[in-house]
Write a protein that holds these residues in place. Structure first.
Motif, PDB file in Angstrom:
ATOM      1  N   UNK A  64       0.829  -1.208   0.000  1.00  0.00           N
ATOM      2  CA  UNK A  64       0.000   0.000   0.000  1.00  0.00           C
ATOM      3  C   UNK A  64       0.863   1.257   0.000  1.00  0.00           C
ATOM      4  N   UNK A  65       1.961   1.249   0.771  1.00  0.00           N
ATOM      5  CA  UNK A  65       2.870   2.392   0.793  1.00  0.00           C
ATOM      6  C   UNK A  65       3.467   2.638  -0.595  1.00  0.00           C
ATOM      7  N   UNK A  66       3.829   1.558  -1.278  1.00  0.00           N
ATOM      8  CA  UNK A  66       4.417   1.691  -2.623  1.00  0.00           C
ATOM      9  C   UNK A  66       3.400   2.234  -3.615  1.00  0.00           C
ATOM     10  N   UNK A  67       2.136   1.843  -3.471  1.00  0.00           N
ATOM     11  CA  UNK A  67       1.100   2.333  -4.384  1.00  0.00           C
ATOM     12  C   UNK A  67       0.842   3.822  -4.203  1.00  0.00           C
TER      13      UNK A  67
ATOM     14  N   UNK B  18       4.408   8.998  -5.133  1.00  0.00           N
ATOM     15  CA  UNK B  18       4.222   9.865  -6.296  1.00  0.00           C
ATOM     16  C   UNK B  18       5.109   9.398  -7.448  1.00  0.00           C
ATOM     17  N   UNK B  19       6.353   9.048  -7.130  1.00  0.00           N
ATOM     18  CA  UNK B  19       7.295   8.533  -8.121  1.00  0.00           C
ATOM     19  C   UNK B  19       7.639   7.104  -7.750  1.00  0.00           C
TER      20      UNK B  19
ATOM     21  N   UNK C  43      13.491   6.268  -8.658  1.00  0.00           N
ATOM     22  CA  UNK C  43      13.477   7.738  -8.671  1.00  0.00           C
ATOM     23  C   UNK C  43      14.818   8.323  -8.207  1.00  0.00           C
ATOM     24  N   UNK C  44      15.063   9.582  -8.541  1.00  0.00           N
ATOM     25  CA  UNK C  44      16.351  10.222  -8.270  1.00  0.00           C
ATOM     26  C   UNK C  44      16.669  10.360  -6.785  1.00  0.00           C
TER      27      UNK C  44
END
Length: 153
Positions: free
Chosen positions: A58-61, A64-65, A82-83
């Motif tokens: 759920x946290x990964x979903x 934002x990136x 992500x950067x």
């Protein structure tokens, strides 16, 4: 005296055969030696772990990136994070899971963010078929998990 077989006799024999068959099936299943115990002895501890896994998904979903997966026909499978992911705040691992053959699974125990935010799974390790890429990472003490289906052609 001669016995005459009638349709009533046929119905009685059919019903008796059906009752015997059903009784046999019930007793075979009821008294079979199969065990219907819990799969694991540590069921409740595993359930807590499973809840943590659900929370990580759920946290990964909600990110934002998210990490991006690209299929490069000539090079392999490229995973780009992500950067803001770097070796100071992020650790992780991945598994490229092949359902029909354990020998074709690819496991990487640790992700190296020193050389950049991309990881390449080379084409020489891949065989045509369906995979599931399982990404696990921890960033700033929060755990994340993603599963991405991949078809390698």
């Amino acid at each position: 005296m001669k016995f005459k077989f009638t349709w009533a006799h046929g119905i009685i024999i059919a019903l008796a055969s059906f009752i015997i068959f059903i009784s046999y099936m019930v007793f075979t299943i009821e008294f079979s030696k199969n065990s219907f115990d819990l799969v694991t002895d540590d069921y409740y501890e595993d359930e807590i772990y499973f809840q943590k896994e659900i929370d990580a998904i759920e946290r990964a979903q909600k990110l934002a990136e998210k990490p991006q997966v690209s299929i490069l026909e000539s090079q392999g499978i490229k995973i780009t994070f992500p950067k803001d992911f770097n070796s100071l705040n992020t650790t992780g691992r991945f598994q490229l899971f092949r359902a029909n053959s354990k020998d074709l699974d690819i496991n990487k125990k640790s992700l190296d963010f020193e050389t950049g935010n991309s990881i390449l799974i080379p084409v020489k390790l891949l065989v045509k078929g369906n995979y599931v890429l399982k990404l696990y990472w921890e960033k700033d003490k929060d755990k994340y998990q993603m599963e991405i289906p991949i078809v390698w052609k």
